[in-house]
Motif scaffolding. Structure first.
Motif, PDB file in Angstrom:
ATOM      1  N   TYR A 488       0.830  -1.205   0.000  1.00 56.98           N
ATOM      2  CA  TYR A 488       0.000   0.000   0.000  1.00 56.98           C
ATOM      3  C   TYR A 488       0.870   1.264   0.000  1.00 56.98           C
ATOM      4  O   TYR A 488       0.561   2.248  -0.686  1.00 56.98           O
ATOM      5  CB  TYR A 488      -0.931  -0.007   1.209  1.00 56.98           C
ATOM      6  N   LEU A 491       2.559   1.476  -3.469  1.00 49.00           N
ATOM      7  CA  LEU A 491       1.581   1.937  -4.461  1.00 49.00           C
ATOM      8  C   LEU A 491       1.365   3.443  -4.343  1.00 49.00           C
ATOM      9  O   LEU A 491       1.361   4.170  -5.360  1.00 49.00           O
ATOM     10  CB  LEU A 491       0.258   1.194  -4.279  1.00 49.00           C
ATOM     11  N   CYS A 527       1.716  -8.804  -6.089  1.00 49.98           N
ATOM     12  CA  CYS A 527       0.409  -8.128  -6.008  1.00 49.98           C
ATOM     13  C   CYS A 527      -0.337  -8.223  -7.332  1.00 49.98           C
ATOM     14  O   CYS A 527       0.224  -8.603  -8.369  1.00 49.98           O
ATOM     15  CB  CYS A 527       0.602  -6.670  -5.627  1.00 49.98           C
ATOM     16  N   THR A 531      -4.164  -3.609 -10.020  1.00 44.07           N
ATOM     17  CA  THR A 531      -4.248  -2.563  -8.996  1.00 44.07           C
ATOM     18  C   THR A 531      -3.267  -1.438  -9.322  1.00 44.07           C
ATOM     19  O   THR A 531      -3.623  -0.253  -9.311  1.00 44.07           O
ATOM     20  CB  THR A 531      -3.924  -3.135  -7.608  1.00 44.07           C
ATOM     21  N   ALA A 535      -4.302   2.312 -10.788  1.00 41.16           N
ATOM     22  CA  ALA A 535      -3.908   3.421  -9.905  1.00 41.16           C
ATOM     23  C   ALA A 535      -3.029   4.402 -10.657  1.00 41.16           C
ATOM     24  O   ALA A 535      -3.175   5.630 -10.520  1.00 41.16           O
ATOM     25  CB  ALA A 535      -3.179   2.877  -8.680  1.00 41.16           C
ATOM     26  N   LEU A 583      -6.831   6.045  -4.017  1.00 42.46           N
ATOM     27  CA  LEU A 583      -6.143   4.901  -3.425  1.00 42.46           C
ATOM     28  C   LEU A 583      -7.130   3.967  -2.730  1.00 42.46           C
ATOM     29  O   LEU A 583      -7.025   2.738  -2.830  1.00 42.46           O
ATOM     30  CB  LEU A 583      -5.083   5.385  -2.432  1.00 42.46           C
ATOM     31  N   ASN A 587      -8.205   0.163  -4.361  1.00 40.93           N
ATOM     32  CA  ASN A 587      -7.948  -1.038  -3.555  1.00 40.93           C
ATOM     33  C   ASN A 587      -9.218  -1.806  -3.230  1.00 40.93           C
ATOM     34  O   ASN A 587      -9.163  -2.999  -2.921  1.00 40.93           O
ATOM     35  CB  ASN A 587      -7.216  -0.654  -2.261  1.00 40.93           C
ATOM     36  N   TYR A 590     -10.113  -3.184  -7.133  1.00 41.04           N
ATOM     37  CA  TYR A 590      -9.057  -4.103  -7.578  1.00 41.04           C
ATOM     38  C   TYR A 590      -8.194  -4.449  -6.362  1.00 41.04           C
ATOM     39  O   TYR A 590      -7.157  -3.813  -6.135  1.00 41.04           O
ATOM     40  CB  TYR A 590      -8.189  -3.444  -8.658  1.00 41.04           C
ATOM     41  N   PRO A 591      -8.612  -5.409  -5.553  1.00 43.69           N
ATOM     42  CA  PRO A 591      -7.862  -5.762  -4.339  1.00 43.69           C
ATOM     43  C   PRO A 591      -6.390  -6.025  -4.660  1.00 43.69           C
ATOM     44  O   PRO A 591      -6.065  -6.669  -5.662  1.00 43.69           O
ATOM     45  CB  PRO A 591      -8.562  -7.032  -3.841  1.00 43.69           C
ATOM     46  N   ILE A 592      -5.521  -5.519  -3.819  1.00 38.73           N
ATOM     47  CA  ILE A 592      -4.097  -5.605  -4.094  1.00 38.73           C
ATOM     48  C   ILE A 592      -3.593  -7.043  -4.059  1.00 38.73           C
ATOM     49  O   ILE A 592      -2.582  -7.382  -4.677  1.00 38.73           O
ATOM     50  CB  ILE A 592      -3.325  -4.706  -3.107  1.00 38.73           C
ATOM     51  N   TYR A 593      -4.297  -7.903  -3.317  1.00 42.45           N
ATOM     52  CA  TYR A 593      -4.017  -9.341  -3.358  1.00 42.45           C
ATOM     53  C   TYR A 593      -5.265 -10.034  -3.864  1.00 42.45           C
ATOM     54  O   TYR A 593      -6.319  -9.988  -3.236  1.00 42.45           O
ATOM     55  CB  TYR A 593      -3.658  -9.866  -1.964  1.00 42.45           C
ATOM     56  N   SER A 594      -5.156 -10.623  -5.036  1.00 38.53           N
ATOM     57  CA  SER A 594      -6.354 -11.260  -5.599  1.00 38.53           C
ATOM     58  C   SER A 594      -6.069 -12.715  -5.930  1.00 38.53           C
ATOM     59  O   SER A 594      -4.932 -13.134  -6.029  1.00 38.53           O
ATOM     60  CB  SER A 594      -6.777 -10.524  -6.877  1.00 38.53           C
TER      61      SER A 594
END
Length: 594
Positions: A488, A491, A527, A531, A535, A583, A587, A590-594
């Motif tokens: 985070y 990013l 990641c 995302t 961003a 931001l 997030n 588009y979740p940073i961990y998918s």
């Protein structure tokens, strides 16, 4: 190798640094700067000839070239004219007017590109401001902000989105949907519009250049040459009647109604000639006494009283114009384009002095005397140098209006449902516009922004060089060392750097530089690359502080009588709020961990 980077990498870094300095510190056009950078990379072997050519055949360039033809069809058939003339209502107060303006403009900007919407709306918005009895600057800045936010919502909305889309396709082999940024863009727009309304007191109240012109009762004075005047038979230079104190000779009207404009030094004076001067009227009237002239029977014209044989038109000096830093006495603009400068306004106030000797600046408003040219002819006059906004072009509405609108809808349907790739959809739409005669090839050329196509092609090559030389990997690693492994924070830091860069070099170049860095960061941290991609796409477009970073700000700079710093008060507040909101929204979607 030095600091882990090869010689080619250092050449690329030096080229990028030089590019940044030239863009910020000089008025050299962006396309010249980017092409210069590309030339250096080609000569030094950083990129091959094939890689250089590939940039100009990339998706962003192809899509933009085709979309220019689509826009030409929409303009010629009256689709854009109808939309810009009918989307604005009749608000009762300033607060309400901002909503009535910004909501439809943001929607149109998503479909037609924000730059086109602003260009077509400026005249209508200025008229609207007069009805509300407010300065045009109070609505032109919100117009620009709304177009920027709307442009974020689709790939077609602005050039930077297409650059990111093209680079994403190179990495994955999969195209982005034309409406991929719609949801985050829409949510941010819903925040931005009320924010502008709430902060409306930060919008500067500047006098429009036209008001400066309109409140000056005289621009020109007409003096008659008696037949027994000593100047008869001499040239204007010999008689000392060309460039005089307080003004200059705009034109000569012969006794047989022949109009000579512009006037050369070798032009002879005849008895009965009417000499038309522009400048400081009090000084010019002294000519009657010093040169034995007499007052003509009537003053030639002012802003509201124009002779049928000539017109007064208002134009604005564009950023990057070759006229910047020159005066009409030192360039050949008047001679090439058969028009004469009558007055200059800067930041809403008329500039005193002899108009043709004033050194021009970006955003200056020029009052020009033109022969009775059509609007199409005026649009062809040095568009790189001036932009005419007082156009009275009214297209003929009819069957082709519906045809052009249908082609636009077809283009979006085909690309959004992946029936055809975006580049193929826009190419098909462009072809249909020409086949159905919604636009003709000879008139399409003036709508193609060749400078933008050159910048787009060059930025793709620059991005290739950044990736190829390992610069993106090195910068990404150093950022990770500084920011840690918290995705985070990484990013946010990457997006902030991209945003700052965009304010000075434009969003297109910023996206090309930071995309490979963002991609490497996402891969290193494990990641979701989407995302970081989305961003970057959005953050690079949140440019509200300077006109250099926003092409829509550049468009309204002259018409609004703005000063360079005027955008910062509202821009800083908007940027801070929207950056944080971006931001959070990215997030979530588009979740940073998918």
């Amino acid at each position: 190798m030095f600091l882990g980077l090869s010689l080619q990498a250092w050449i690329t870094i030096a080229t990028l640094a030089a590019l940044f300095v030239v863009m910020v510190r000089t008025s050299i056009p962006a396309e010249v700067t980017f092409l210069g950078a590309l030339t250096i990379l080609l000569i030094t072997g950083v990129v091959t000839e094939e890689e250089g050519m590939a940039g100009f055949a990339s998706e962003p360039v192809v899509v933009h070239a085709a979309f220019f033809i689509v826009i030409a069809g929409l303009i010629h058939t009256g689709v854009v004219y109808w939309l810009t003339q009918h989307v604005f209502g009749e608000p009762k107060n300033y607060r309400q007017s901002l909503y009535w303006l910004m909501i439809p403009v943001s929607i149109l900007s998503a479909l037609l590109n924000g730059l086109n919407v602003v260009a077509m709306s400026i005249d209508a918005v200025k008229i609207w401001a007069r009805r509300l009895n407010i300065s045009p600057s109070r609505v032109l800045l919100p117009l620009s902000c709304a177009a920027t936010m709307g442009g974020i919502c689709t790939l077609m909305g602005n050039s930077a989105n297409l650059v990111v889309s093209g680079l994403y396709m190179e990495k994955t082999g999969k195209p982005l949907n034309v409406f991929e940024p719609l949801l985050p863009g829409l949510l941010l727009t819903m925040i931005a519009i009320p924010l502008v309304v709430a902060l409306r007191r930060l919008i500067p109240d500047r006098e429009s250049p036209e008001i400066s012109f309109e409140t000056t009762s005289d621009y020109t004075v007409e003096l008659l040459v008696p037949t027994d005047n000593p100047a008869v038979g001499l040239t204007v230079a010999e008689a000392g009647l060309k460039n005089v104190k307080g003004g200059s000779l705009v034109e000569i009207v012969r006794f047989d109604k022949e109009i000579i404009m512009p006037v050369t030094d070798e032009e002879f004076i005849l008895g009965g000639d009417r000499l038309v001067y522009a400048g400081q009227i009090n000084d010019l009237l002294e000519l009657k006494r010093t040169h034995g002239l007499v007052a003509a029977t009537h003053h030639v014209y002012n802003i509201s009283e124009i002779d049928t044989n000539r017109k007064l038109r208002t134009a604005y000096v564009t950023f990057g114009s070759q006229l910047i830093g020159t005066s009409m006495t030192t360039n050949d603009f008047e001679q090439k384009n058969d028009m004469v400068l009558v007055a200059v306004a800067r930041q809403g106030k008329r500039v005193d002095g002899q108009p043709r000797e004033i050194k021009l600046q970006a955003g200056d408003s020029l009052l020009l005397e033109c022969p009775p040219k059509s609007d199409d002819q005026l649009e062809n006059i040095n568009q790189r140098n001036l932009t005419f906004f007082d156009s009275h072009f009214v297209p003929q509405m009819g069957r082709r209006t519906i045809t052009a609108a249908a082609i636009l809808v077809l283009m979006f349907v085909m690309s959004s449902f992946h029936i055809r790739p975006l580049w193929a959809s826009t190419m098909l739409a462009a072809g249909l516009m020409i086949i159905t005669k919604c636009c003709r090839m000879h008139s399409v050329v003036k709508y193609i922004e060749w400078d933008l196509l050159l910048v787009l092609g060059a930025t793709v090559v620059l991005s290739t060089a950044i990736t190829k030389t390992g610069i993106s990997d090195t910068i990404a690693v150093h950022m990770l060392n500084i920011c840690g492994t918290n995705p985070y924070i990484v990013l946010a830091a990457m997006c902030l750097l991209a945003l700052i860069t965009s304010e000075f070099t434009g969003n297109v170049g910023s996206c090309a530089i930071f995309f490979p860095i963002a991609w490497h960061q996402a891969a290193t941290l494990g990641c979701n690359p989407m995302t970081f991609t989305m961003a970057l796409m959005i953050s690079a477009n949140l440019t509200f502080i300077t006109p250099l970073g926003s092409r829509t700000h550049m468009l309204v700079f002259g018409p609004g009588g703005f000063r360079f710093k005027d955008f910062a008060r509202l821009g800083i507040c908007m940027q801070a709020v929207l950056f944080v909101a971006m931001l959070v929204i990215i997030n979530i979607i588009y979740p940073i961990y998918s």
